[in-house]
Design a protein around this motif. Structure first.
Motif, PDB file in Angstrom:
ATOM      1  N   ASN A   6      -7.995   1.800   2.217  1.00 53.01           N
ATOM      2  CA  ASN A   6      -9.211   2.047   1.320  1.00 53.01           C
ATOM      3  C   ASN A   6      -9.397   1.805   0.119  1.00 53.01           C
ATOM      4  O   ASN A   6     -10.267   1.175   0.013  1.00 53.01           O
ATOM      5  CB  ASN A   6      -9.823   3.618   1.623  1.00 53.01           C
ATOM      6  N   SER A   7      -8.326   1.926  -0.204  1.00 56.15           N
ATOM      7  CA  SER A   7      -8.296   1.928  -2.073  1.00 56.15           C
ATOM      8  C   SER A   7      -9.048   0.435  -2.601  1.00 56.15           C
ATOM      9  O   SER A   7      -9.334  -0.533  -3.161  1.00 56.15           O
ATOM     10  CB  SER A   7      -7.672   2.345  -2.780  1.00 56.15           C
ATOM     11  N   ASP A  49       4.897  -2.799   3.518  1.00 57.87           N
ATOM     12  CA  ASP A  49       3.574  -4.393   2.650  1.00 57.87           C
ATOM     13  C   ASP A  49       2.569  -4.587   3.906  1.00 57.87           C
ATOM     14  O   ASP A  49       2.437  -4.335   4.899  1.00 57.87           O
ATOM     15  CB  ASP A  49       4.393  -5.817   2.999  1.00 57.87           C
ATOM     16  N   PHE A  50       1.534  -5.276   3.176  1.00 52.74           N
ATOM     17  CA  PHE A  50      -0.003  -5.753   3.906  1.00 52.74           C
ATOM     18  C   PHE A  50      -0.465  -6.864   3.919  1.00 52.74           C
ATOM     19  O   PHE A  50      -0.201  -7.130   2.753  1.00 52.74           O
ATOM     20  CB  PHE A  50      -0.931  -4.594   3.636  1.00 52.74           C
ATOM     21  N   ILE A  55       0.693  -1.100  -0.154  1.00 55.44           N
ATOM     22  CA  ILE A  55      -0.081  -0.301   0.088  1.00 55.44           C
ATOM     23  C   ILE A  55       1.271   1.513   0.081  1.00 55.44           C
ATOM     24  O   ILE A  55       1.606   1.185   0.840  1.00 55.44           O
ATOM     25  CB  ILE A  55      -0.977   0.300   0.777  1.00 55.44           C
ATOM     26  N   GLY A  56       0.165   1.870  -0.740  1.00 55.26           N
ATOM     27  CA  GLY A  56       1.577   3.639  -1.067  1.00 55.26           C
ATOM     28  C   GLY A  56       2.506   3.093  -2.271  1.00 55.26           C
ATOM     29  O   GLY A  56       3.016   3.355  -2.725  1.00 55.26           O
ATOM     30  N   ASN A  57       3.946   2.396  -1.627  1.00 51.53           N
ATOM     31  CA  ASN A  57       5.322   1.549  -2.182  1.00 51.53           C
ATOM     32  C   ASN A  57       5.193   0.183  -1.493  1.00 51.53           C
ATOM     33  O   ASN A  57       4.929  -0.527  -0.173  1.00 51.53           O
ATOM     34  CB  ASN A  57       5.977   2.933  -1.416  1.00 51.53           C
ATOM     35  N   ALA A  90       1.939  -3.305 -10.099  1.00 47.51           N
ATOM     36  CA  ALA A  90       0.636  -2.516  -9.090  1.00 47.51           C
ATOM     37  C   ALA A  90       0.980  -2.580  -7.546  1.00 47.51           C
ATOM     38  O   ALA A  90       1.210  -3.796  -7.130  1.00 47.51           O
ATOM     39  CB  ALA A  90      -0.564  -2.774 -10.096  1.00 47.51           C
ATOM     40  N   TYR A  91       0.157  -1.130  -6.981  1.00 47.57           N
ATOM     41  CA  TYR A  91      -0.432  -1.894  -5.804  1.00 47.57           C
ATOM     42  C   TYR A  91      -1.212  -0.804  -5.180  1.00 47.57           C
ATOM     43  O   TYR A  91      -1.427  -0.200  -5.997  1.00 47.57           O
ATOM     44  CB  TYR A  91       0.964  -1.795  -4.840  1.00 47.57           C
ATOM     45  N   ALA A  92      -2.182  -0.786  -4.414  1.00 45.54           N
ATOM     46  CA  ALA A  92      -3.055   0.775  -4.433  1.00 45.54           C
ATOM     47  C   ALA A  92      -2.280   1.308  -3.138  1.00 45.54           C
ATOM     48  O   ALA A  92      -1.392   1.119  -2.534  1.00 45.54           O
ATOM     49  CB  ALA A  92      -3.759  -0.530  -2.934  1.00 45.54           C
TER      50      ALA A  92
END
Length: 120
Positions: free
Chosen positions: A100-101, A11-12, A5-7, A94-96
């Motif tokens: 929320n997205s 990591d999530f 998420i973000g970069n 690709a990443y969010a």
């Protein structure tokens, strides 16, 4: 299933459970017990639940995990998520942009899968 998420330094984990072979649940967070407990609170009563082999899932009753040579319902769910959402593909750029997205994209996929007829 891991994503970013973000970069790529943030990591999530996508935590997923398939209850009674048809209803899918998810939670996004770090790979900690706290995230698992948030997911566990979402689960209704179920007869059987499918997860991957991560040790934290062992606390779930009637749990079915992947056995050698077999793919369970949860692993099939991961395959579809990777196919439909670029942010979960392996070795992707690709990443969010935000949590929320990521939640919105997953919610749309899970609503389609959980509530719409499969013959569409």
């Amino acid at each position: 299933m891991r994503s970013y998420i973000g970069n790529k330094n943030n990591d999530f984990w996508l935590w997923t459970v398939v209850a009674d072979r048809r209803i899918k649940f998810f939670e996004i967070g770090k790979r900690t017990e706290e995230t698992f407990y948030v997911l566990e609170q979402k689960l209704p009563k179920y007869k059987q639940v499918h997860t991957d082999g991560y040790h934290i899932y062992e606390n779930l009753r009637n749990r079915k995990k992947k056995k050698f040579g077999l793919t369970n319902w949860n692993e099939g769910l991961h395959s579809v998520i990777r196919d439909k959402l670029a942010m979960f593909r392996r070795k992707t750029k690709a990443y969010a942009k935000t949590v929320n997205s990521m939640k919105r994209a997953l919610a749309l996929l899970f609503i389609y899968w959980n509530f719409l007829p499969m013959d569409l």
